[in-house]
Design a protein around this motif. Structure first.
Motif, PDB file in Angstrom:
ATOM      1  N   UNK A  50      44.862  42.804  42.033  1.00  0.00           N
ATOM      2  CA  UNK A  50      43.919  42.378  43.067  1.00  0.00           C
ATOM      3  C   UNK A  50      42.521  42.189  42.483  1.00  0.00           C
ATOM      4  N   UNK A  51      42.091  43.114  41.635  1.00  0.00           N
ATOM      5  CA  UNK A  51      40.782  42.977  40.997  1.00  0.00           C
ATOM      6  C   UNK A  51      40.753  41.764  40.071  1.00  0.00           C
ATOM      7  N   UNK A  52      41.890  41.504  39.408  1.00  0.00           N
ATOM      8  CA  UNK A  52      41.994  40.345  38.528  1.00  0.00           C
ATOM      9  C   UNK A  52      41.808  39.056  39.326  1.00  0.00           C
ATOM     10  N   UNK A  53      42.513  38.944  40.437  1.00  0.00           N
ATOM     11  CA  UNK A  53      42.399  37.735  41.261  1.00  0.00           C
ATOM     12  C   UNK A  53      40.991  37.582  41.828  1.00  0.00           C
ATOM     13  N   UNK A  54      40.377  38.700  42.216  1.00  0.00           N
ATOM     14  CA  UNK A  54      39.026  38.646  42.768  1.00  0.00           C
ATOM     15  C   UNK A  54      38.031  38.142  41.727  1.00  0.00           C
ATOM     16  N   UNK A  55      38.127  38.650  40.496  1.00  0.00           N
ATOM     17  CA  UNK A  55      37.228  38.195  39.433  1.00  0.00           C
ATOM     18  C   UNK A  55      37.498  36.741  39.080  1.00  0.00           C
ATOM     19  N   UNK A  56      38.770  36.368  39.082  1.00  0.00           N
ATOM     20  CA  UNK A  56      39.140  34.994  38.766  1.00  0.00           C
ATOM     21  C   UNK A  56      38.591  34.019  39.800  1.00  0.00           C
ATOM     22  N   UNK A  57      38.581  34.435  41.051  1.00  0.00           N
ATOM     23  CA  UNK A  57      38.055  33.580  42.109  1.00  0.00           C
ATOM     24  C   UNK A  57      36.564  33.292  41.870  1.00  0.00           C
ATOM     25  N   UNK A  58      35.825  34.271  41.387  1.00  0.00           N
ATOM     26  CA  UNK A  58      34.407  34.054  41.108  1.00  0.00           C
ATOM     27  C   UNK A  58      34.217  33.000  40.014  1.00  0.00           C
ATOM     28  N   UNK A  59      35.078  33.049  39.009  1.00  0.00           N
ATOM     29  CA  UNK A  59      35.009  32.042  37.947  1.00  0.00           C
ATOM     30  C   UNK A  59      35.316  30.660  38.512  1.00  0.00           C
ATOM     31  N   UNK A  60      36.306  30.581  39.401  1.00  0.00           N
ATOM     32  CA  UNK A  60      36.682  29.294  40.001  1.00  0.00           C
ATOM     33  C   UNK A  60      35.554  28.748  40.875  1.00  0.00           C
ATOM     34  N   UNK A  61      34.808  29.622  41.539  1.00  0.00           N
ATOM     35  CA  UNK A  61      33.676  29.170  42.332  1.00  0.00           C
ATOM     36  C   UNK A  61      32.632  28.488  41.450  1.00  0.00           C
ATOM     37  N   UNK A  62      32.430  29.038  40.262  1.00  0.00           N
ATOM     38  CA  UNK A  62      31.501  28.403  39.324  1.00  0.00           C
ATOM     39  C   UNK A  62      32.050  27.059  38.875  1.00  0.00           C
ATOM     40  N   UNK A  63      33.346  27.023  38.594  1.00  0.00           N
ATOM     41  CA  UNK A  63      33.966  25.796  38.098  1.00  0.00           C
ATOM     42  C   UNK A  63      33.837  24.650  39.094  1.00  0.00           C
ATOM     43  N   UNK A  64      34.079  24.925  40.384  1.00  0.00           N
ATOM     44  CA  UNK A  64      34.061  23.846  41.365  1.00  0.00           C
ATOM     45  C   UNK A  64      32.647  23.435  41.775  1.00  0.00           C
TER      46      UNK A  64
END
Length: 564
Positions: free
Chosen positions: A70-84
């Protein structure tokens, strides 16, 4: 629209409820595919300056997997927000500066668009990754839609040979992270809905492109909705009159949701000027398929273009018939009693007519699905609505007047039925008349591959007197199909859930052809009754060849076989 009664766009086939449902569907898509947009009005996207800390957070969670998914997905989502938040190229450069490599699907087109999508995977396990829609620029790739090529993918963070890497995975269902394997988060509707939104002007152009084919905003041709794969079977979808490929959006999403279809098929769609005469459209389909295959596989080495399944709706089914039949001189003889070289008139027009009325079966097409197809025409074409549709249509000079002038110059050598029918102007509307001798001749040509019929019936009653509101059963029925499914539906039958399930069943079947398939066409049929949830309406009939398993449909119990 004047022609709505002849062939309504799939988005209007449900009557007065559709505007509301369309708006509801649009809002639902916004909630599904753009989940961060609502918050974006009040909360800024993760600042790019924080990308380094987001990477560090994801790396820590990755090293602690599987306990920290869950923490992995949460951190990954933050990276994706930067990407988009910016161009993918800039994002890749920022990652590189941080010592993180960037990996995305390489399909020979520039990556231009990324968008987070809501996860839609149903699983007992928490999936890994963030679903994405990724879009590619297609200006230099005319075989793809001009709006772009959009794919459903999943973003992950991983370590490869000890080095950090951010990856976008396409056509994967699982991923191994830090030694453990997880199902990938996925949303197989997102790319299709994104393309649908971008193609809204095309979706609204069906009527205009019917009555003014010369004003079409894009080139009529076959377009690929998936990256070309030399090993995947093409499913070629052909829309009908006053329609566009966008009408198939819901069906495309349903097909992509099926893991077998998604992994074994690639979707192609034919877009054409639906207002031109039926057999002229058929010639355009044949030409476009030949050109498309030559462009994709000039050396004729690939397996994919050698096994094509075609799905044609309404008039799209009629023109698809010419891919799986050979005309010999039968269609020509339904119009003229002499060969082409004995006709009077403009030689270019005669040559074009030869191209239209003479054709051979395309050996690359191995199966066809007819949906609400007026093989023997529609009575609507001879009604006042048909008269108005024919009168409003404006074609190029040869189609507008050339064929009529040719008919007028050769009245003595035309068949009696053709001499009576082929007068005046000829649009697709008129050539869908049950009085069209060429259309009737086409309907009688033997189909040289396994074929299936999906037929709509609006009201309870004997199927022989049934109709989908545009095409009666006597026109859509053909003898000898491998299966015939009648569903409670109007003319937009491809949107019916039972028709969708039948399409998936047929596509599964086409992956495993048997040596007995040809024999089975001549061994008779059995009728299988299903009892879908129709609030007291009579059961629909599913006629299926005995060698093909029946797939139960919604609300049905085990099928009851009645062998004749």
């Amino acid at each position: 629209m004047i022609w709505a009664a002849i062939e309504p766009d799939s988005q209007t086939t449900s009557g007065q409820r559709m505007p509301y449902l369309t708006k509801l569907g649009f809002l639902g898509f916004i909630a599904l595919v753009l989940p961060g947009f609502a918050d974006a009005a009040t909360t800024a996207v993760t600042p790019t300056a924080n990308l380094a800390s987001d990477i560090a957070e994801a790396d820590t969670a990755y090293r602690n997997l599987p306990a920290s998914l869950s923490a992995y997905n949460s951190a990954l989502r933050k990276i994706c927000d930067v990407m988009q938040a910016g161009p993918p190229r800039e994002f890749a450069a920022r990652l590189k500066a941080l010592g993180v490599s960037f990996n995305s699907p390489q399909i020979g087109l520039p990556l231009r668009h990324v968008q987070v999508a809501a996860p839609a995977t149903v699983s007992n396990r928490i999936p890994a990754g963030i679903p994405m829609v990724i879009g590619y620029e297609t200006k230099s790739a005319p075989l793809y839609p001009p709006e772009g090529l959009f794919l459903d993918a999943t973003a992950i963070y991983e370590r490869s040979v000890g080095k950090p890497r951010f990856s976008i995975l396409y056509q994967r269902t699982t991923v191994t992270l830090n030694g453990s394997t997880y199902p990938l988060a996925a949303n197989h509707d997102a790319a299709g809905e994104h393309l649908k939104l971008r193609a809204k002007h095309l979706a609204a152009s069906g009527f205009v492109s019917m009555i003014r084919p010369l004003s079409m905003s894009r080139k009529p041709q076959i377009y690929l909705l998936d990256p070309y794969d030399p090993n995947k079977m093409p499913l070629l979808m052909v829309h009908g009159l006053q329609s566009t490929p966008v009408a198939f959006a819901g069906l495309v999403n349903a097909l992509r949701a099926d893991p077998v279809v998604r992994s074994r098929y690639q979707i192609w769609q034919f877009y054409y000027a639906s207002g031109t005469p039926v057999l002229v459209n058929a010639a355009a389909l044949r030409d476009s398929l030949t050109q498309t295959i030559h462009t994709l596989d000039p050396g004729d080495h690939d397996a994919a273009p050698k096994r094509i399944v075609v799905l044609g709706h309404s008039m799209g089914g009629v023109i698809s018939h010419t891919l799986v039949s050979s005309s010999y001189n039968r269609v020509w003889a339904s119009v003229f009693r002499v060969p082409p070289d004995q006709l009077k008139g403009d030689r270019n027009t005669i040559q074009e007519l030869v191209h239209v009325l003479f054709f051979k079966r395309n050996p690359r097409v191995v199966r066809v699905i007819f949906m609400a197809t007026p093989h023997r025409g529609s009575p609507m074409a001879d009604s006042i609505v048909g008269f108005l549709g024919n009168s409003l249509t404006r074609l190029n000079p040869m189609l507008e007047h050339g064929f009529s002038q040719l008919a007028n110059a050769n009245p003595g050598v035309m068949t009696a039925g053709a001499a009576y029918f082929y007068k005046g102007r000829f649009s697709a509307v008129r050539t869908l008349s049950p009085r069209s001798t060429a259309l009737i001749a086409l309907s009688k040509l033997p189909i040289e591959v396994p074929y299936h019929s999906v037929i709509g019936q609006q009201h309870p009653g004997p199927k022989e007197r049934g109709s989908d509101g545009v095409v009666p059963y006597w026109s859509s029925h053909l003898d000898g199909p491998q299966s015939e499914l009648i569903v409670r539906s109007g003319h937009g039958v491809f949107s019916n859930p039972d028709a969708v399930r039948e399409t998936i069943r047929i596509l599964h079947l086409a992956l495993h052809p048997t040596s007995t398939a040809k024999k089975s066409l001549d061994r008779g049929m059995r009728i299988v009754k299903h009892r879908p949830e129709l609030s007291g309406k009579r059961p629909l009939l599913f006629a299926v060849n005995p060698t093909i398993p029946a797939m139960p449909i919604s609300g049905s119990n085990s099928p009851i076989a009645i062998t004749r």
